[in-house]
Design an enzyme around this catalytic site. Structure first.
Site, PDB file in Angstrom:
ATOM      1  N   ARG A   1     -70.032  41.548 -14.579  1.00 43.57           N
ATOM      2  CA  ARG A   1     -70.975  42.541 -15.129  1.00 43.57           C
ATOM      3  C   ARG A   1     -72.301  41.840 -15.365  1.00 43.57           C
ATOM      4  O   ARG A   1     -72.340  40.705 -15.849  1.00 43.57           O
ATOM      5  CB  ARG A   1     -70.444  43.123 -16.437  1.00 43.57           C
ATOM      6  CG  ARG A   1     -71.464  43.978 -17.162  1.00 43.57           C
ATOM      7  CD  ARG A   1     -70.898  44.672 -18.369  1.00 43.57           C
ATOM      8  NE  ARG A   1     -70.002  45.756 -17.982  1.00 43.57           N
ATOM      9  CZ  ARG A   1     -69.456  46.609 -18.844  1.00 43.57           C
ATOM     10  NH1 ARG A   1     -69.711  46.497 -20.143  1.00 43.57           N
ATOM     11  NH2 ARG A   1     -68.655  47.567 -18.416  1.00 43.57           N
TER      12      ARG A   1
ATOM     13  N   HIS B   1     -70.569  51.512 -11.662  1.00 47.22           N
ATOM     14  CA  HIS B   1     -69.415  50.992 -12.408  1.00 47.22           C
ATOM     15  C   HIS B   1     -68.166  51.548 -11.710  1.00 47.22           C
ATOM     16  O   HIS B   1     -67.516  52.462 -12.212  1.00 47.22           O
ATOM     17  CB  HIS B   1     -69.508  51.472 -13.860  1.00 47.22           C
ATOM     18  CG  HIS B   1     -68.611  50.768 -14.820  1.00 47.22           C
ATOM     19  ND1 HIS B   1     -67.561  49.969 -14.433  1.00 47.22           N
ATOM     20  CD2 HIS B   1     -68.620  50.745 -16.193  1.00 47.22           C
ATOM     21  CE1 HIS B   1     -66.952  49.489 -15.520  1.00 47.22           C
ATOM     22  NE2 HIS B   1     -67.575  49.935 -16.590  1.00 47.22           N
TER      23      HIS B   1
ATOM     24  N   ARG C   1     -63.707  46.811 -23.451  1.00 48.90           N
ATOM     25  CA  ARG C   1     -62.540  47.265 -22.675  1.00 48.90           C
ATOM     26  C   ARG C   1     -62.590  46.857 -21.208  1.00 48.90           C
ATOM     27  O   ARG C   1     -61.547  46.530 -20.644  1.00 48.90           O
ATOM     28  CB  ARG C   1     -62.278  48.757 -22.872  1.00 48.90           C
ATOM     29  CG  ARG C   1     -63.121  49.745 -22.206  1.00 48.90           C
ATOM     30  CD  ARG C   1     -63.439  50.914 -23.126  1.00 48.90           C
ATOM     31  NE  ARG C   1     -64.526  50.512 -24.000  1.00 48.90           N
ATOM     32  CZ  ARG C   1     -64.471  50.533 -25.317  1.00 48.90           C
ATOM     33  NH1 ARG C   1     -63.417  50.965 -25.928  1.00 48.90           N
ATOM     34  NH2 ARG C   1     -65.503  50.127 -26.037  1.00 48.90           N
ATOM     35  N   THR C   2     -63.746  46.852 -20.590  1.00 45.62           N
ATOM     36  CA  THR C   2     -63.767  46.500 -19.170  1.00 45.62           C
ATOM     37  C   THR C   2     -63.361  45.032 -19.004  1.00 45.62           C
ATOM     38  O   THR C   2     -62.510  44.692 -18.181  1.00 45.62           O
ATOM     39  CB  THR C   2     -65.161  46.747 -18.572  1.00 45.62           C
ATOM     40  OG1 THR C   2     -65.538  48.100 -18.845  1.00 45.62           O
ATOM     41  CG2 THR C   2     -65.181  46.523 -17.082  1.00 45.62           C
TER      42      THR C   2
HETATM   43  C1  NCD Z   1     -69.632  51.934 -20.201  1.00 45.29           C
HETATM   44  C2  NCD Z   1     -70.554  50.926 -19.515  1.00 45.29           C
HETATM   45  O1  NCD Z   1     -70.521  49.738 -19.840  1.00 45.29           O
HETATM   46  O2  NCD Z   1     -71.247  51.386 -18.623  1.00 45.29           O
HETATM   47  N1  NCD Z   1     -68.611  51.310 -20.905  1.00 45.29           N
HETATM   48  C3  NCD Z   1     -67.461  50.983 -20.232  1.00 45.29           C
HETATM   49  O3  NCD Z   1     -67.447  50.131 -19.382  1.00 45.29           O
HETATM   50  N2  NCD Z   1     -66.350  51.689 -20.518  1.00 45.29           N
HETATM   51  C4  NCD Z   1     -70.343  52.991 -20.950  1.00 45.29           C
HETATM   52  C5  NCD Z   1     -71.253  52.606 -22.066  1.00 45.29           C
HETATM   53  O4  NCD Z   1     -71.455  51.429 -22.360  1.00 45.29           O
HETATM   54  O5  NCD Z   1     -71.787  53.523 -22.697  1.00 45.29           O
END
Ligand code: NCD
Length: 337
Positions: free
Chosen positions: A107, A135, A57-58
């Protein structure tokens, strides 16, 4: 803060007024995110999307948010597909990629890496998660969601009572959210985790110094009893030295409809950054909550689009031009939002 041209690396760069400004801009993105209007304000602009850790999703929402503003997306995913696998430094990668893009979302598994990359970048960099550190866009969308859920219940953020549950040691979303809540001094926070996975001491201290009331506990039922929001998290298995070690904690806290009914106040909001771990030995947020109207997890993901569009509009300084480059949509869009 001055948004135009700035990196977004940590929630600690924001003051309360900055957060409110981001939320105001996010509100203005609703007609576009909800497919009533189309804008081409970023026509010709390129987002460099660099995700060196798993992401659905990100990554996709940063890309879609940029597309919805009329820009294009170039993606690199995984080290194996990038010259970093040939030994290239973050510095060199940043110098190169920032010549190809107008803004970069990144990321990376190492804490501090996105800031190191940003220091060498010629364009704004948005941190999409750096190891267990931060994040920031997730914390903003979480807080935006908290605000709208509380407003619908006649409350506001200053009266918030929230329980964060699960892997508070490695979860970067709860680290960023906790730091962001420091801007709202009267918030009450219950931190529910196994002893070994407690929230880092310096973050707890920061919250207390900001005036938040913080309680730490390892008991789920008591922890979720008197709060407005339960924010559940996944055991961050990728940060443990072995999967066997992660298995010690997986499934320790499971919120399902029965526990919710017996222990939560009516209308307690259920949040999770996702992905939830739906395997049998985990299930920190059970599928039997899917029809519970207080389950806000998919409202969170929808809100993520608004917040990420707002961040792009702010760092590329087009907020006031968005509506000028707009028209109605041509296709059928009813029923989704
Ligand atoms: C989170 C992350 O990547 O930190 N996911 C996200 O970006 N919505 C949480 C996770 O991976 O548990």
């Amino acid at each position: 803060m001055q948004f135009a041209g700035s990196h977004i690396l940590s929630v600690q760069q924001f003051e309360r007024g900055d957060v409110e400004h981001i939320f105001d801009v996010a509100d203005r993105m609703v007609p576009y995110a909800h497919r009533r209007r189309v804008t081409r304000v970023l026509d010709g602009a390129i987002l460099g999307s660099m995700f060196f850790e798993p992401s659905t999703r990100t990554r996709v929402s940063f890309g879609s948010a940029f597309n919805l503003l009329g820009g294009e997306v170039r993606e690199t995913t995984g080290f194996e597909n990038s010259a970093i696998a040939k030994g290239e430094s973050l510095y060199d990668t940043a110098r190169v990629l920032s010549g190809y893009s107008d803004v970069i979302a990144m990321r990376h598994p190492a804490a501090g890496s996105v800031a190191e990359f940003a220091a060498a970048s010629r364009v704004p960099v948005i941190n999409g998660g750096d190891g267990s550190n931060e994040h920031p866009s997730q914390a903003l969308l979480d807080l935006y969601t908290i605000r709208s859920e509380l407003t619908a219940r006649g409350r506001d953020i200053d009266q918030l009572r929230i329980a964060m549950v699960g892997d508070l040691r490695y979860g970067r979303t709860v680290h960023s959210l906790s730091k962001l809540l420091c801007l709202f001094g009267s918030v009450q926070v219950v931190l529910v985790s196994p002893q070994e996975l407690r929230m880092p001491g310096e973050i707890v201290q920061e919250m207390r110094e900001a005036g938040l009331r913080v309680v730490e506990s390892d008991a789920l039922e008591a922890g979720i009893a008197n709060v407005d929001i339960v924010y559940s998290t996944r055991i961050q298995e990728e940060r443990f030295s072995s999967l066997a070690e992660a298995d010690l904690y997986r499934g320790r806290y499971r919120l399902n409809q029965s526990i919710y009914t017996h222990h939560c106040e009516p209308n307690t909001v259920i949040m999770h950054p996702l992905p939830r771990d739906s395997r049998d030995n985990a299930r920190e947020l059970d599928d039997d909550l899917n029809d519970n109207p207080n389950l806000a997890i998919f409202r969170q993901t929808d809100n993520g689009m608004l917040v990420r569009m707002a961040l792009f509009a702010l760092v590329l300084d087009v907020v006031d031009q968005v509506d000028r480059h707009a028209r109605d949509v041509n296709w059928y869009t009813a029923g989704r939002f």
